[in-house]
Motif scaffolding. Structure first.
Motif, PDB file in Angstrom:
ATOM      1  N   THR A   1       0.813  -1.222   0.000  1.00 56.21           N
ATOM      2  CA  THR A   1       0.000   0.000   0.000  1.00 56.21           C
ATOM      3  C   THR A   1       0.842   1.266   0.000  1.00 56.21           C
ATOM      4  N   ILE A   2       2.149   1.149   0.170  1.00 55.44           N
ATOM      5  CA  ILE A   2       3.036   2.302   0.101  1.00 55.44           C
ATOM      6  C   ILE A   2       4.324   1.881  -0.596  1.00 55.44           C
ATOM      7  N   THR A   3       4.870   2.791  -1.389  1.00 55.03           N
ATOM      8  CA  THR A   3       6.064   2.447  -2.160  1.00 55.03           C
ATOM      9  C   THR A   3       7.329   2.870  -1.428  1.00 55.03           C
ATOM     10  N   LYS A   4       8.408   2.209  -1.805  1.00 54.36           N
ATOM     11  CA  LYS A   4       9.728   2.579  -1.295  1.00 54.36           C
ATOM     12  C   LYS A   4      10.028   4.044  -1.595  1.00 54.36           C
ATOM     13  N   GLU A   5       9.694   4.489  -2.801  1.00 48.49           N
ATOM     14  CA  GLU A   5       9.985   5.861  -3.216  1.00 48.49           C
ATOM     15  C   GLU A   5       9.224   6.878  -2.361  1.00 48.49           C
ATOM     16  N   ALA A   6       7.981   6.563  -2.019  1.00 49.95           N
ATOM     17  CA  ALA A   6       7.184   7.484  -1.201  1.00 49.95           C
ATOM     18  C   ALA A   6       7.789   7.629   0.196  1.00 49.95           C
ATOM     19  N   ILE A   7       8.266   6.517   0.739  1.00 57.09           N
ATOM     20  CA  ILE A   7       8.883   6.560   2.076  1.00 57.09           C
ATOM     21  C   ILE A   7      10.167   7.367   2.040  1.00 57.09           C
ATOM     22  N   LEU A   8      10.987   7.148   1.008  1.00 55.07           N
ATOM     23  CA  LEU A   8      12.250   7.886   0.902  1.00 55.07           C
ATOM     24  C   LEU A   8      12.013   9.371   0.661  1.00 55.07           C
TER      25      LEU A   8
ATOM     26  N   LEU B   1      11.221  10.762   3.995  1.00 54.11           N
ATOM     27  CA  LEU B   1      12.455  10.820   4.781  1.00 54.11           C
ATOM     28  C   LEU B   1      13.299  12.024   4.387  1.00 54.11           C
ATOM     29  N   ASP B   2      13.524  12.204   3.088  1.00 53.97           N
ATOM     30  CA  ASP B   2      14.391  13.295   2.640  1.00 53.97           C
ATOM     31  C   ASP B   2      13.795  14.657   2.974  1.00 53.97           C
ATOM     32  N   ASN B   3      12.477  14.789   2.848  1.00 51.00           N
ATOM     33  CA  ASN B   3      11.835  16.040   3.245  1.00 51.00           C
ATOM     34  C   ASN B   3      12.032  16.304   4.737  1.00 51.00           C
ATOM     35  N   ALA B   4      11.917  15.234   5.548  1.00 56.25           N
ATOM     36  CA  ALA B   4      12.106  15.390   6.995  1.00 56.25           C
ATOM     37  C   ALA B   4      13.541  15.790   7.327  1.00 56.25           C
ATOM     38  N   LEU B   5      14.509  15.142   6.680  1.00 55.31           N
ATOM     39  CA  LEU B   5      15.915  15.460   6.937  1.00 55.31           C
ATOM     40  C   LEU B   5      16.257  16.893   6.528  1.00 55.31           C
ATOM     41  N   ASN B   6      15.542  17.416   5.534  1.00 56.41           N
ATOM     42  CA  ASN B   6      15.783  18.780   5.062  1.00 56.41           C
ATOM     43  C   ASN B   6      14.862  19.800   5.716  1.00 56.41           C
ATOM     44  N   GLY B   7      14.064  19.341   6.697  1.00 56.82           N
ATOM     45  CA  GLY B   7      13.209  20.267   7.422  1.00 56.82           C
ATOM     46  C   GLY B   7      12.016  20.749   6.626  1.00 56.82           C
ATOM     47  N   GLN B   8      11.570  19.965   5.640  1.00 54.29           N
ATOM     48  CA  GLN B   8      10.481  20.423   4.783  1.00 54.29           C
ATOM     49  C   GLN B   8       9.129  19.829   5.160  1.00 54.29           C
ATOM     50  N   ASN B   9       9.112  18.815   6.009  1.00 54.07           N
ATOM     51  CA  ASN B   9       7.832  18.281   6.471  1.00 54.07           C
ATOM     52  C   ASN B   9       7.328  19.123   7.627  1.00 54.07           C
ATOM     53  N   GLU B  10       6.037  19.364   7.685  1.00 59.42           N
ATOM     54  CA  GLU B  10       5.477  20.059   8.835  1.00 59.42           C
ATOM     55  C   GLU B  10       5.456  19.107  10.026  1.00 59.42           C
TER      56      GLU B  10
ATOM     57  N   ALA C   1       3.913  18.316  14.068  1.00 57.94           N
ATOM     58  CA  ALA C   1       2.535  18.271  14.572  1.00 57.94           C
ATOM     59  C   ALA C   1       1.999  19.659  14.906  1.00 57.94           C
ATOM     60  N   ALA C   2       2.882  20.634  15.126  1.00 57.18           N
ATOM     61  CA  ALA C   2       2.456  21.993  15.432  1.00 57.18           C
ATOM     62  C   ALA C   2       2.364  22.846  14.171  1.00 57.18           C
ATOM     63  N   GLY C   3       2.586  22.218  12.990  1.00 57.47           N
ATOM     64  CA  GLY C   3       2.496  22.947  11.742  1.00 57.47           C
ATOM     65  C   GLY C   3       3.683  23.841  11.457  1.00 57.47           C
ATOM     66  N   GLU C   4       4.827  23.574  12.114  1.00 61.58           N
ATOM     67  CA  GLU C   4       6.004  24.410  11.947  1.00 61.58           C
ATOM     68  C   GLU C   4       6.961  23.790  10.934  1.00 61.58           C
ATOM     69  N   LYS C   5       7.715  24.642  10.227  1.00 61.09           N
ATOM     70  CA  LYS C   5       8.693  24.164   9.255  1.00 61.09           C
ATOM     71  C   LYS C   5      10.067  24.725   9.580  1.00 61.09           C
ATOM     72  N   THR C   6      11.088  23.985   9.184  1.00 62.54           N
ATOM     73  CA  THR C   6      12.452  24.486   9.267  1.00 62.54           C
ATOM     74  C   THR C   6      12.869  24.911   7.865  1.00 62.54           C
ATOM     75  N   ASP C   7      13.191  26.194   7.703  1.00 58.69           N
ATOM     76  CA  ASP C   7      13.442  26.725   6.370  1.00 58.69           C
ATOM     77  C   ASP C   7      14.911  26.712   5.986  1.00 58.69           C
ATOM     78  N   VAL C   8      15.794  26.810   6.972  1.00 61.47           N
ATOM     79  CA  VAL C   8      17.221  26.909   6.676  1.00 61.47           C
ATOM     80  C   VAL C   8      17.971  25.828   7.449  1.00 61.47           C
ATOM     81  N   VAL C   9      18.863  25.136   6.782  1.00 65.19           N
ATOM     82  CA  VAL C   9      19.711  24.132   7.423  1.00 65.19           C
ATOM     83  C   VAL C   9      21.157  24.606   7.346  1.00 65.19           C
ATOM     84  N   TYR C  10      21.795  24.781   8.506  1.00 66.19           N
ATOM     85  CA  TYR C  10      23.185  25.234   8.562  1.00 66.19           C
ATOM     86  C   TYR C  10      24.109  24.037   8.765  1.00 66.19           C
TER      87      TYR C  10
END
Length: 506
Positions: free
Chosen positions: A75-82, A85-94, A96-105
Motif C-alpha cells: 500500500t506504500i512504495t519505497k519511493e514514497a517513504i524515501l 524521509l528526505d523532506n524530513a531530513l531537510n526540514g520540509q515536512n510540517e 505536529a504543530a504545523g512548523e517548518k524548518t526553512d534553513v539548514v546550517y
C-alpha cells in the motif's frame, strides 16, 4: 506481501534526536511495518538485528554512515517513504504543530553569522564529539543546551568551568527540558508565562512542576535544566549555582523552584550557602527522596512535586499558609496482586518509588537507591515493580518512550497476561518533542489488555496521568477523555496517581 529495504548513505551524519523522531514518524505511515533510521553505531546495529533489518552491508558500515531500514506492504512504495524521509531530513515536512524548518546550517559558526542576536545553541551529537561543538558555541558567545549523553565527566567539568568564567550556561549533558523566555526547548510544555523560575537536574521533574504551576494558577518565567550529574561532588553543582543566580537576577522571576535528586553533601552545603547569602527570592526545593528536610528562612522543602508547585504558586500570590501534606497511610503487605509502573518519566518514577517503598512491602525499581530493592531483571516482572522505561537499559538503539511508545506497549500486554499484575501505572507526557498523540497510540493496547486479562479471569486496573496543559498541541483534555472511555482511572498529578494505585491494592 512484506518488502524490506535497506539503504546506506556513507558519511551522512545526523543527530540522534532528529533520527529518532523521523524513524518514529515513518513507522506511523500507513503501510509501513517497521522502521529504523539511525547512524551505524554498534548499538544501533544490534537493534537492526533484533528487528530483522540487518545485512552484511550494514555490518561493514561505521558510525558516520546513515542506515535507512524499513519494511512495508504494497500500500506504500519505497519511493514514497524515501521522499518523506528526505523532506524530513531537510526540514520540509510540517511537524505536529504545523512548523517548518526553512534553513539548514552546516556549522554553529555559520548559524551564528546569519543570526547575530542568537544566544542559545541546542547540541545533540555523539558524546565523544560533544566537547568540540559545545566549546565552539561557547566561544561564539552562545549558551548551550546539551542533549547528548555519553559525555565524559572530565569534558563536562571543563565545559562548565569555561561557561562559568564567561557567564554562560551549559545545560546538560543529557538535558532534555528547558523553557527560556517563553520558548520551550526539546521536551517542554506550553504553559502560562509568569513569575516562577525553575532550576532542575531532572527533565520530567521540571515538566511536572511547569504543568502543575500552570494548573494551579501560576506561570513560568524561565526553566533552566542543568543535567543529571551536575550535583555530583565531581561537578560541584556548577550550573545549578549559575541557574539560581540567573533566576535571582531575572526581573520576571519572583519565586524559584529547584528539583533534583539529593545532591552530594558537599554540593548541598554549597547550594545552601549560596541561597542564604546571595539569593533574595524564596526558594522551594523538591528532592526525589524519602528523606525529610526542615524549612529555613526563605527555603521551603516539599515532599512531592505537587506540593512544591502549589507552595511556589501560593508564595507568588503572597499566601504563606502550609500546604496539605500527603495523608498517613498504613503499610500494606501485598502478596500476589501487584502494582506495575511503566514510566516514561524518570523523576515521576522516582517519586512513585519513594512513596510506595514506605507504604508497601517489596517494591523494586531500576532507579532504586537501595541495592536490595533494585530489579533483578528489568525485563521480567517481580513483585511491585516501577520501571523508568526511559533508562538507557531500554533505550539503547531505540527512541525514548516519550517519542515512540512501542516498547512500553509490548510490556503492557505482558503485564495484562501476568496473573499477578493488578494495577498498571502509566504516565503520558505531552508537549514539544513528545509523540504527537501518546494516548491515542496506547488506547488500542489498553483495550486489548483489558480483554486479555478477562480471558484469564482477572480484573486489570489502569491508573493514568497525562502530564501536560490544555495549550499543548496533543490536547490534554481529549487525551484524558480517551483514557476514561477506555476504563482507566485518570489522575490530576503523578503523586495522585501513585496514591490511587496504592489504594487499589489489597
Amino acid at each position: 506481501m512484506v518488502n524490506k529495504e535497506i539503504i546506506i548513505r556513507k558519511n551522512a551524519y545526523f543527530d540522534s534526536v532528529t533520527l529518532m523522531s523521523i524513524s518514529a514518524d515513518i513507522k506511523g505511515l500507513d503501510g509501513v511495518i517497521d522502521s529504523v533510521v539511525s547512524m551505524a553505531t554498534p548499538m544501533n546495529k544490534e537493534l537492526l538485528k533484533r528487528v530483522n533489518l540487518f545485512s552484511d552491508e550494514v555490518d561493514k558500515c561505521d558510525e558516520y554512515d546513515l542506515v535507512i531500514a524499513f519494511s512495508h506492504d504494497e500500500t506504500i512504495t519505497k519511493e514514497a517513504i524515501l521522499d518523506y524521509l528526505d523532506n524530513a531530513l531537510n526540514g520540509q515536512n510540517e511537524n505536529a504543530a504545523g512548523e517548518k524548518t526553512d534553513v539548514v546550517y552546516k556549522s554553529i559558526k555559520a548559524a551564528k553569522k546569519d543570526n547575530d542576536n542568537a544566544n542559545m545553541a541546542i547540541i545533540s551529537v555523539p558524546g565523544e564529539h560533544a566537547k568540540r561543538e559545545v566549546m565552539e558555541a561557547l566561544k561564539q558567545g552562545l549558551n548551550v543546551m546539551l542533549f547528548s549523553d555519553n559525555v565524559t565527566l572530565e569534558d563536562e567539568i571543563e565545559l562548565k568551568k569555561y561557561a562559568v568564567e564567561h557567564e554562560l550556561l551549559v545545560m546538560g549533558p543529557d538535558c532534555g527540558t528547558a523553557y527560556i523566555n517563553g520558548t520551550g526547548l526539546c521536551f517542554a510544555n506550553r504553559v502560562n508565562d509568569g513569575v516562577i523560575g525553575i532550576a532542575g537536574a531532572s527533565g520530567t521533574g521540571m515538566q511536572e512542576l511547569m504543568v502543575l504551576v500552570d494548573k494551579y494558577g501560576g506561570g513560568i518565567s524561565n526553566a533552566i535544566g542543568v543535567g543529571g550529574r551536575d550535583l555530583r561532588e565531581e561537578v560541584g553543582g556548577l550550573m545549578m549555582m549559575e541557574a539560581l543566580k540567573m533566576l535571582n537576577a531575572d526581573e520576571k522571576t519572583r519565586v524559584i523552584l529547584m528539583v533534583s535528586k539529593v545532591p552530594a553533601q558537599s554540593v548541598s552545603e554549597k547550594l545552601l550557602k549560596l541561597i542564604k547569602s546571595d539569593i533574595n527570592k524564596p526558594v522551594v526545593i523538591y528532592y526525589a527522596t524519602d528523606m525529610t528536610f526542615s524549612n529555613e528562612e526563605n527555603i521551603y522543602y516539599a515532599k512531592s512535586l505537587k506540593e512544591a508547585a502549589i507552595t511556589a504558586v501560593n508564595i507568588s500570590k503572597n499566601i504563606y499558609s502550609d500546604v496539605e501534606e500527603l495523608d498517613a497511610f498504613e503499610r500494606k503487605n501485598i502478596q500476589g496482586k501487584y502494582i506495575r509502573g511503566l514510566y516514561c518519566g524518570g523523576t515521576l518514577c522516582a517519586e512513585a518509588y519513594y512513596f510506595l517503598r514506605n507504604h508497601i512491602n517489596d517494591v523494586r525499581s531500576n532507579i532504586a537507591s537501595h541495592d536490595e530493592e533494585k530489579v533483578k531483571d528489568a525485563f521480567v516482572n517481580e513483585g511491585n515493580m516501577l520501571l523508568d522505561m526511559g533508562d538507557d537499559l531500554f533505550t539503547q538503539g531505540r527512541p525514548h518512550p516519550m517519542i515512540d511508545p512501542t516498547l512500553r506497549l509490548d510490556r503492557i500486554m505482558e503485564c495484562a497476561t501476568d496473573k499477578e499484575t493488578k494495577v498498571i501505572l502509566l504516565d503520558f507526557e505531552l508537549g514539544y518533542g513528545s509523540h504527537e498523540d501518546p494516548v491515542g497510540a496506547t488506547i488500542d493496547t489498553i483495550l486489548k489488555a483489558h480483554k486479555a486479562a478477562e480471558e484469564i479471569g482477572k480484573t486489570l486496573i489502569f491508573v493514568t496521568y497525562v502530564q501536560g496543559t490544555g495549550k499543548d498541541f496533543q490536547n490534554k483534555f481529549q487525551s484524558e477523555k480517551l483514557l476514561k472511555e477506555a476504563g482507566c482511572i485518570v489522575c490530576e498529578s503523578n503523586i495522585d496517581a501513585v496514591v490511587k494505585a496504592y489504594e487499589m491494592i489489597g
